[in-house]
Scaffold this motif. Structure first.
Motif, PDB file in Angstrom:
ATOM      1  N   ASP A 168       4.454  -4.913  -2.214  1.00  0.00           N
ATOM      2  CA  ASP A 168       5.544  -5.851  -1.927  1.00  0.00           C
ATOM      3  C   ASP A 168       5.608  -6.190  -0.444  1.00  0.00           C
ATOM      4  OD1 ASP A 168       6.246  -5.832  -4.605  1.00  0.00           O
ATOM      5  OD2 ASP A 168       7.977  -4.482  -4.335  1.00  0.00           O
ATOM      6  N   GLN A 169       5.514  -5.175   0.408  1.00  0.00           N
ATOM      7  CA  GLN A 169       5.592  -5.395   1.855  1.00  0.00           C
ATOM      8  C   GLN A 169       4.435  -6.257   2.352  1.00  0.00           C
ATOM      9  OE1 GLN A 169       8.089  -4.431   3.956  1.00  0.00           O
ATOM     10  NE2 GLN A 169       7.047  -5.464   5.631  1.00  0.00           N
ATOM     11  N   ALA A 170       3.255  -6.072   1.774  1.00  0.00           N
ATOM     12  CA  ALA A 170       2.072  -6.831   2.192  1.00  0.00           C
ATOM     13  C   ALA A 170       1.968  -8.180   1.486  1.00  0.00           C
ATOM     14  CB  ALA A 170       0.811  -6.012   1.920  1.00  0.00           C
ATOM     15  N   SER A 171       2.868  -8.433   0.547  1.00  0.00           N
ATOM     16  CA  SER A 171       2.846  -9.684  -0.244  1.00  0.00           C
ATOM     17  C   SER A 171       1.503  -9.889  -0.936  1.00  0.00           C
ATOM     18  CB  SER A 171       3.186 -10.891   0.638  1.00  0.00           C
ATOM     19  OG  SER A 171       4.472 -10.755   1.194  1.00  0.00           O
ATOM     20  N   VAL A 172       1.050  -8.826  -1.602  1.00  0.00           N
ATOM     21  CA  VAL A 172      -0.202  -8.884  -2.363  1.00  0.00           C
ATOM     22  C   VAL A 172       0.113  -8.603  -3.832  1.00  0.00           C
ATOM     23  CG1 VAL A 172      -1.636  -8.212  -0.381  1.00  0.00           C
ATOM     24  CG2 VAL A 172      -0.728  -6.445  -1.923  1.00  0.00           C
ATOM     25  N   PRO A 173      -0.803  -8.943  -4.722  1.00  0.00           N
ATOM     26  CA  PRO A 173      -0.556  -8.678  -6.140  1.00  0.00           C
ATOM     27  C   PRO A 173      -0.346  -7.188  -6.413  1.00  0.00           C
ATOM     28  CG  PRO A 173      -2.424 -10.159  -5.871  1.00  0.00           C
ATOM     29  CD  PRO A 173      -2.064  -9.667  -4.501  1.00  0.00           C
ATOM     30  N   VAL A 174       0.490  -6.917  -7.395  1.00  0.00           N
ATOM     31  CA  VAL A 174       0.735  -5.540  -7.820  1.00  0.00           C
ATOM     32  C   VAL A 174      -0.597  -4.884  -8.174  1.00  0.00           C
ATOM     33  CG1 VAL A 174       1.825  -4.095  -9.575  1.00  0.00           C
ATOM     34  CG2 VAL A 174       3.060  -6.048  -8.626  1.00  0.00           C
ATOM     35  N   GLY A 175      -0.794  -3.685  -7.687  1.00  0.00           N
ATOM     36  CA  GLY A 175      -2.022  -2.939  -7.958  1.00  0.00           C
ATOM     37  C   GLY A 175      -3.051  -3.014  -6.846  1.00  0.00           C
ATOM     38  N   THR A 176      -2.823  -3.878  -5.869  1.00  0.00           N
ATOM     39  CA  THR A 176      -3.801  -4.028  -4.785  1.00  0.00           C
ATOM     40  C   THR A 176      -3.940  -2.739  -3.984  1.00  0.00           C
ATOM     41  OG1 THR A 176      -3.332  -6.397  -4.614  1.00  0.00           O
ATOM     42  CG2 THR A 176      -4.405  -5.350  -2.715  1.00  0.00           C
ATOM     43  N   ALA A 218      -4.244  -4.660   6.683  1.00  0.00           N
ATOM     44  CA  ALA A 218      -2.959  -5.271   6.323  1.00  0.00           C
ATOM     45  C   ALA A 218      -2.135  -4.326   5.448  1.00  0.00           C
ATOM     46  CB  ALA A 218      -3.195  -6.600   5.616  1.00  0.00           C
ATOM     47  N   LEU A 219      -2.797  -3.625   4.532  1.00  0.00           N
ATOM     48  CA  LEU A 219      -2.101  -2.668   3.675  1.00  0.00           C
ATOM     49  C   LEU A 219      -1.585  -1.481   4.491  1.00  0.00           C
ATOM     50  CD1 LEU A 219      -4.431  -2.752   0.555  1.00  0.00           C
ATOM     51  CD2 LEU A 219      -2.125  -3.711   0.740  1.00  0.00           C
ATOM     52  N   LEU A 220      -2.373  -1.028   5.451  1.00  0.00           N
ATOM     53  CA  LEU A 220      -1.918   0.080   6.300  1.00  0.00           C
ATOM     54  C   LEU A 220      -0.753  -0.354   7.193  1.00  0.00           C
ATOM     55  CD1 LEU A 220      -5.342   1.719   7.158  1.00  0.00           C
ATOM     56  CD2 LEU A 220      -3.509   2.705   5.757  1.00  0.00           C
ATOM     57  N   ASP A 221      -0.798  -1.585   7.700  1.00  0.00           N
ATOM     58  CA  ASP A 221       0.348  -2.096   8.458  1.00  0.00           C
ATOM     59  C   ASP A 221       1.588  -2.147   7.574  1.00  0.00           C
ATOM     60  OD1 ASP A 221      -0.410  -2.578  11.174  1.00  0.00           O
ATOM     61  OD2 ASP A 221      -1.620  -4.283  10.524  1.00  0.00           O
ATOM     62  N   ALA A 222       1.411  -2.588   6.344  1.00  0.00           N
ATOM     63  CA  ALA A 222       2.532  -2.629   5.399  1.00  0.00           C
ATOM     64  C   ALA A 222       3.039  -1.215   5.119  1.00  0.00           C
ATOM     65  CB  ALA A 222       2.108  -3.319   4.106  1.00  0.00           C
ATOM     66  N   ALA A 223       2.124  -0.256   4.977  1.00  0.00           N
ATOM     67  CA  ALA A 223       2.535   1.137   4.746  1.00  0.00           C
ATOM     68  C   ALA A 223       3.341   1.664   5.923  1.00  0.00           C
ATOM     69  CB  ALA A 223       1.311   2.017   4.500  1.00  0.00           C
ATOM     70  N   GLN A 277      -4.336   8.168   5.487  1.00  0.00           N
ATOM     71  CA  GLN A 277      -4.898   7.037   6.231  1.00  0.00           C
ATOM     72  C   GLN A 277      -3.841   6.334   7.081  1.00  0.00           C
ATOM     73  OE1 GLN A 277      -7.801   4.440   4.477  1.00  0.00           O
ATOM     74  NE2 GLN A 277      -8.411   6.007   2.994  1.00  0.00           N
ATOM     75  N   ALA A 278      -2.606   6.279   6.590  1.00  0.00           N
ATOM     76  CA  ALA A 278      -1.520   5.719   7.406  1.00  0.00           C
ATOM     77  C   ALA A 278      -1.318   6.591   8.642  1.00  0.00           C
ATOM     78  CB  ALA A 278      -0.241   5.616   6.589  1.00  0.00           C
ATOM     79  N   GLY A 279      -1.438   7.910   8.462  1.00  0.00           N
ATOM     80  CA  GLY A 279      -1.318   8.832   9.583  1.00  0.00           C
ATOM     81  C   GLY A 279      -2.403   8.628  10.629  1.00  0.00           C
ATOM     82  N   GLU A 280      -3.603   8.315  10.198  1.00  0.00           N
ATOM     83  CA  GLU A 280      -4.686   8.021  11.142  1.00  0.00           C
ATOM     84  C   GLU A 280      -4.465   6.651  11.788  1.00  0.00           C
ATOM     85  OE1 GLU A 280      -8.341   8.224   8.959  1.00  0.00           O
ATOM     86  OE2 GLU A 280      -8.262  10.403   8.776  1.00  0.00           O
ATOM     87  N   TYR A 281      -4.093   5.693  10.974  1.00  0.00           N
ATOM     88  CA  TYR A 281      -3.977   4.318  11.446  1.00  0.00           C
ATOM     89  C   TYR A 281      -2.829   4.127  12.437  1.00  0.00           C
ATOM     90  CZ  TYR A 281      -3.227  -0.666  11.591  1.00  0.00           C
ATOM     91  OH  TYR A 281      -3.028  -1.946  12.029  1.00  0.00           O
TER      92      TYR A 281
END
Length: 190
Positions: free
Chosen positions: A34-42, A10-15, A56-60
């Motif tokens: 913010d994009q993933a709607s998760v707490p700050v620092g996640t 989910a974080l990589l999709d948000a990235a 990792q975004a480049g791989e994903y």
């Protein structure tokens, strides 16, 4: 480091979405949170550095944009002729339109790779592997033409997607599917 594969995805999709919307300079841990709607620092709990997040975004992004094996097999079913090649290229176009953010992020990551040697090396390897697979599928699959035909299709479609997704309308009034059909007709022998 936190291990939750679904959250990491989910974080990589948000990235990817942040890269598409804001570019590489906008890719921050906070923007991904913010994009993933998760707490700050996640995001910083999953990726030790911004460089690692980019890597990792480049791989994903390749995982995200690659059709499932079932979808790929379905696309390759049927006669391996020029008309089927046209269908494949138009399917690629529709796939790119359906995940515009994924392709825009891919373009953005390519530009970022110019400035980051490690990312450039990883991207070059992945793109080379993709091109080798495309050539193999074309030649060994019995499609008309040879390795050069497959490479020309790859280069032409890459440019077409860049134009169509970044500056829609630049290619003119003609429907984009017709442009793809003309491209295949000119490159792939009967």
């Amino acid at each position: 480091m936190v291990r939750n594969p679904e959250r990491r995805t989910a974080l990589l999709d948000a990235a990817i979405d942040v890269l598409a919307a804001q570019g590489a300079r906008g890719l921050t841990f906070r923007a991904v949170d913010d994009q993933a709607s998760v707490p700050v620092g996640t995001t910083s709990n999953y990726f030790p550095s911004r460089d690692e997040l980019l890597r990792q975004a480049g791989e994903y992004v390749f995982v995200r944009l690659t059709p499932s094996p079932e979808a790929a097999a379905e696309m390759l079913a049927g006669p391996h002729d020029r008309d089927q090649e046209r269908v494949l290229m138009q399917t690629l176009l529709r796939h790119a339109e359906a995940d515009r953010a994924g392709y825009l992020a891919l373009f953005e990551l390519r530009l970022e790779a110019v400035r980051r040697p490690q990312l450039r090396e990883a991207f070059a390897q992945q793109f080379r592997a993709n091109l080798d697979q495309i050539v193999h599928s074309h030649v060994e699959g019995g499609f008309p033409g040879d390795r050069t035909t497959a490479v020309l299709l790859y280069v032409a479609m890459s440019g077409l997607l860049l134009e169509h997704l970044t500056l829609p309308g630049v290619l003119g009034e003609e429907p984009i599917e017709d442009v793809v059909a003309a491209l295949v007709t000119r490159i792939v022998p009967e």
